[in-house]
Scaffold this motif. Structure first.
Motif, PDB file in Angstrom:
ATOM      1  N   GLY A  15       0.816  -1.213   0.000  1.00 11.23           N
ATOM      2  CA  GLY A  15       0.000   0.000   0.000  1.00 11.23           C
ATOM      3  C   GLY A  15       0.847   1.258   0.000  1.00 11.23           C
ATOM      4  N   SER A  16       1.904   1.258   0.799  1.00 10.73           N
ATOM      5  CA  SER A  16       2.812   2.415   0.841  1.00 10.73           C
ATOM      6  C   SER A  16       3.471   2.631  -0.514  1.00 10.73           C
ATOM      7  CB  SER A  16       3.887   2.224   1.909  1.00 10.73           C
ATOM      8  OG  SER A  16       3.326   2.222   3.192  1.00 10.73           O
ATOM      9  N   ILE A  17       3.876   1.544  -1.159  1.00  8.56           N
ATOM     10  CA  ILE A  17       4.541   1.641  -2.463  1.00  8.56           C
ATOM     11  C   ILE A  17       3.564   2.150  -3.523  1.00  8.56           C
ATOM     12  CG2 ILE A  17       5.553   0.274  -4.333  1.00  8.56           C
ATOM     13  CD1 ILE A  17       6.913  -1.422  -2.119  1.00  8.56           C
ATOM     14  N   GLU A  18       2.337   1.646  -3.504  1.00  5.74           N
ATOM     15  CA  GLU A  18       1.331   2.077  -4.484  1.00  5.74           C
ATOM     16  C   GLU A  18       1.003   3.557  -4.361  1.00  5.74           C
ATOM     17  OE1 GLU A  18      -2.228  -0.272  -4.426  1.00  5.74           O
ATOM     18  OE2 GLU A  18      -1.103  -2.144  -4.541  1.00  5.74           O
ATOM     19  N   ASN A  19       0.934   4.053  -3.135  1.00  6.40           N
ATOM     20  CA  ASN A  19       0.555   5.448  -2.902  1.00  6.40           C
ATOM     21  C   ASN A  19       1.719   6.427  -3.042  1.00  6.40           C
ATOM     22  OD1 ASN A  19      -2.084   4.654  -2.343  1.00  6.40           O
ATOM     23  ND2 ASN A  19      -1.631   4.333  -0.190  1.00  6.40           N
ATOM     24  N   ALA A  20       2.928   5.916  -3.229  1.00 10.47           N
ATOM     25  CA  ALA A  20       4.110   6.783  -3.271  1.00 10.47           C
ATOM     26  C   ALA A  20       4.608   6.962  -4.695  1.00 10.47           C
ATOM     27  CB  ALA A  20       5.217   6.176  -2.409  1.00 10.47           C
ATOM     28  N   GLY A  21       5.239   8.111  -4.925  1.00  9.95           N
ATOM     29  CA  GLY A  21       5.885   8.352  -6.206  1.00  9.95           C
ATOM     30  C   GLY A  21       7.246   7.670  -6.262  1.00  9.95           C
ATOM     31  N   GLY A  22       7.796   7.368  -5.111  1.00 11.33           N
ATOM     32  CA  GLY A  22       9.085   6.706  -5.011  1.00 11.33           C
ATOM     33  C   GLY A  22       9.486   6.584  -3.557  1.00 11.33           C
ATOM     34  N   LEU A  23      10.696   6.120  -3.326  1.00 16.72           N
ATOM     35  CA  LEU A  23      11.137   5.956  -1.948  1.00 16.72           C
ATOM     36  C   LEU A  23      12.642   6.133  -1.840  1.00 16.72           C
ATOM     37  CD1 LEU A  23      12.500   2.845  -1.189  1.00 16.72           C
ATOM     38  CD2 LEU A  23      10.297   2.252  -2.101  1.00 16.72           C
ATOM     39  N   PHE A  24      13.049   6.599  -0.678  1.00 20.65           N
ATOM     40  CA  PHE A  24      14.456   6.680  -0.319  1.00 20.65           C
ATOM     41  C   PHE A  24      14.709   5.600   0.732  1.00 20.65           C
ATOM     42  CE2 PHE A  24      13.684  11.112  -1.580  1.00 20.65           C
ATOM     43  CZ  PHE A  24      14.693  11.271  -2.509  1.00 20.65           C
ATOM     44  N   VAL A  25      15.849   4.957   0.634  1.00 16.46           N
ATOM     45  CA  VAL A  25      16.270   3.982   1.638  1.00 16.46           C
ATOM     46  C   VAL A  25      17.371   4.660   2.448  1.00 16.46           C
ATOM     47  CG1 VAL A  25      17.152   1.661   2.050  1.00 16.46           C
ATOM     48  CG2 VAL A  25      15.793   2.121   0.000  1.00 16.46           C
ATOM     49  N   PHE A  82       8.843   7.165   2.027  1.00 22.54           N
ATOM     50  CA  PHE A  82       7.944   7.192   0.878  1.00 22.54           C
ATOM     51  C   PHE A  82       7.499   8.629   0.656  1.00 22.54           C
ATOM     52  CE2 PHE A  82       7.577   3.022   2.828  1.00 22.54           C
ATOM     53  CZ  PHE A  82       7.722   2.182   1.736  1.00 22.54           C
ATOM     54  N   TYR A  83       7.633   9.107  -0.583  1.00 22.00           N
ATOM     55  CA  TYR A  83       7.238  10.474  -0.897  1.00 22.00           C
ATOM     56  C   TYR A  83       6.170  10.471  -1.988  1.00 22.00           C
ATOM     57  CZ  TYR A  83      10.440   9.873  -4.829  1.00 22.00           C
ATOM     58  OH  TYR A  83      11.086   9.404  -5.943  1.00 22.00           O
ATOM     59  N   GLY A  84       5.485  11.595  -2.120  1.00 21.59           N
ATOM     60  CA  GLY A  84       4.429  11.720  -3.124  1.00 21.59           C
ATOM     61  C   GLY A  84       4.998  11.991  -4.499  1.00 21.59           C
ATOM     62  N   GLU A  85       4.756  13.178  -5.021  1.00 20.07           N
ATOM     63  CA  GLU A  85       5.191  13.507  -6.374  1.00 20.07           C
ATOM     64  C   GLU A  85       6.604  14.081  -6.420  1.00 20.07           C
ATOM     65  OE1 GLU A  85       2.411  16.097  -8.283  1.00 20.07           O
ATOM     66  OE2 GLU A  85       0.709  14.882  -7.684  1.00 20.07           O
ATOM     67  N   PRO A  87      10.322  14.452  -5.075  1.00 20.17           N
ATOM     68  CA  PRO A  87      11.331  13.846  -4.206  1.00 20.17           C
ATOM     69  C   PRO A  87      12.305  14.859  -3.601  1.00 20.17           C
ATOM     70  CG  PRO A  87      11.951  13.531  -6.488  1.00 20.17           C
ATOM     71  CD  PRO A  87      10.595  14.202  -6.495  1.00 20.17           C
ATOM     72  N   VAL A  88      12.295  16.092  -4.079  1.00 24.53           N
ATOM     73  CA  VAL A  88      13.315  17.061  -3.673  1.00 24.53           C
ATOM     74  C   VAL A  88      13.184  17.451  -2.202  1.00 24.53           C
ATOM     75  CG1 VAL A  88      14.254  19.359  -4.111  1.00 24.53           C
ATOM     76  CG2 VAL A  88      13.585  17.911  -6.028  1.00 24.53           C
ATOM     77  N   GLU A  89      11.997  17.827  -1.769  1.00 20.11           N
ATOM     78  CA  GLU A  89      11.809  18.265  -0.378  1.00 20.11           C
ATOM     79  C   GLU A  89      12.162  17.165   0.625  1.00 20.11           C
ATOM     80  OE1 GLU A  89      11.301  21.260   1.050  1.00 20.11           O
ATOM     81  OE2 GLU A  89      11.576  22.014  -0.979  1.00 20.11           O
ATOM     82  N   PRO A  90      11.653  15.923   0.448  1.00 18.72           N
ATOM     83  CA  PRO A  90      12.067  14.874   1.384  1.00 18.72           C
ATOM     84  C   PRO A  90      13.579  14.626   1.370  1.00 18.72           C
ATOM     85  CG  PRO A  90      10.119  14.185   0.198  1.00 18.72           C
ATOM     86  CD  PRO A  90      10.579  15.453  -0.443  1.00 18.72           C
ATOM     87  N   ALA A  91      14.199  14.702   0.196  1.00 14.59           N
ATOM     88  CA  ALA A  91      15.646  14.503   0.115  1.00 14.59           C
ATOM     89  C   ALA A  91      16.377  15.603   0.881  1.00 14.59           C
ATOM     90  CB  ALA A  91      16.101  14.479  -1.332  1.00 14.59           C
ATOM     91  N   LYS A  92      15.881  16.828   0.781  1.00 14.83           N
ATOM     92  CA  LYS A  92      16.488  17.941   1.521  1.00 14.83           C
ATOM     93  C   LYS A  92      16.371  17.704   3.029  1.00 14.83           C
ATOM     94  CE  LYS A  92      15.714  21.556  -1.929  1.00 14.83           C
ATOM     95  NZ  LYS A  92      16.923  22.306  -2.144  1.00 14.83           N
TER      96      LYS A  92
END
Length: 173
Positions: A15-25, A82-85, A87-92
């Motif tokens: 569910g988390s993967i489906e709702n996310a635009g991508g993910l950081f490990v 897991f981020y939405g559309e 990825p820049v803000e979560p990466a920051k």
């Protein structure tokens, strides 16, 4: 036969993967509970969420979702952001928190359906965010429009100056 808890966790991860635009490990080894809560709060404000799942279950969920194989990254203490559309803000946020706490590191990521190394994932943190990019594009567009207006305005004014110079020459003669 898999245990009921593992099946439930697989459903949550899927569910988390489906709702996310991508993910950081990320490697979160050494973070205290208070620090983890602070990181999660900052990520939530950036439109992302950090979860901790069993690595084997994440591998299965990624495989089921048809995403790239990142098995080599999924070892040890991993947290998944897991981020939405965007990825820049979560990466920051991850980069900022890792510099502040000295305990978090990028391990890798999946963005735009591609597996990324730790350095490639960290590079997202150096990009301008969506609003900054939109402002830059708007500035470029308005600059082009202004330059076109100046050029178009220059033609009639040049013509008027030329006609005025000719009329002054004829009057002087």
């Amino acid at each position: 036969m898999p245990s009921k808890s593992n099946v439930e966790m697989l459903e949550k991860v899927s569910g988390s993967i489906e709702n996310a635009g991508g993910l950081f490990v990320v490697d979160y080894r050494g973070l205290s509970v208070k620090e983890t809560q602070e990181v999660r709060r900052a990520l939530r404000a950036a439109g992302a969420e950090m979860k901790v799942y069993k690595n084997n279950i994440v591998k299965i969920a990624l495989e089921n979702a048809g995403l790239p194989n990142i098995d080599d990254m999924l070892a040890g203490t991993c947290a998944y952001v897991f981020y939405g559309e965007d990825p820049v803000e979560p990466a920051k946020v991850i980069k900022e928190q890792s510099e502040k706490l000295k305990k978090m590191n990028f391990i890798g990521a999946i963005a735009d359906g591609k597996a990324l190394t730790a350095d490639e994932a960290k590079a997202y943190a150096d990009l301008p965010n969506r609003e900054q990019l939109m402002a830059q594009v708007a500035g470029l567009i308005s600059g082009f429009a202004r330059d076109i207006a100046v050029c178009i305005n220059g033609v009639p004014s040049g013509l008027a100056r030329g006609i005025n110079a000719v009329s002054e020459q004829k009057q002087a003669a």
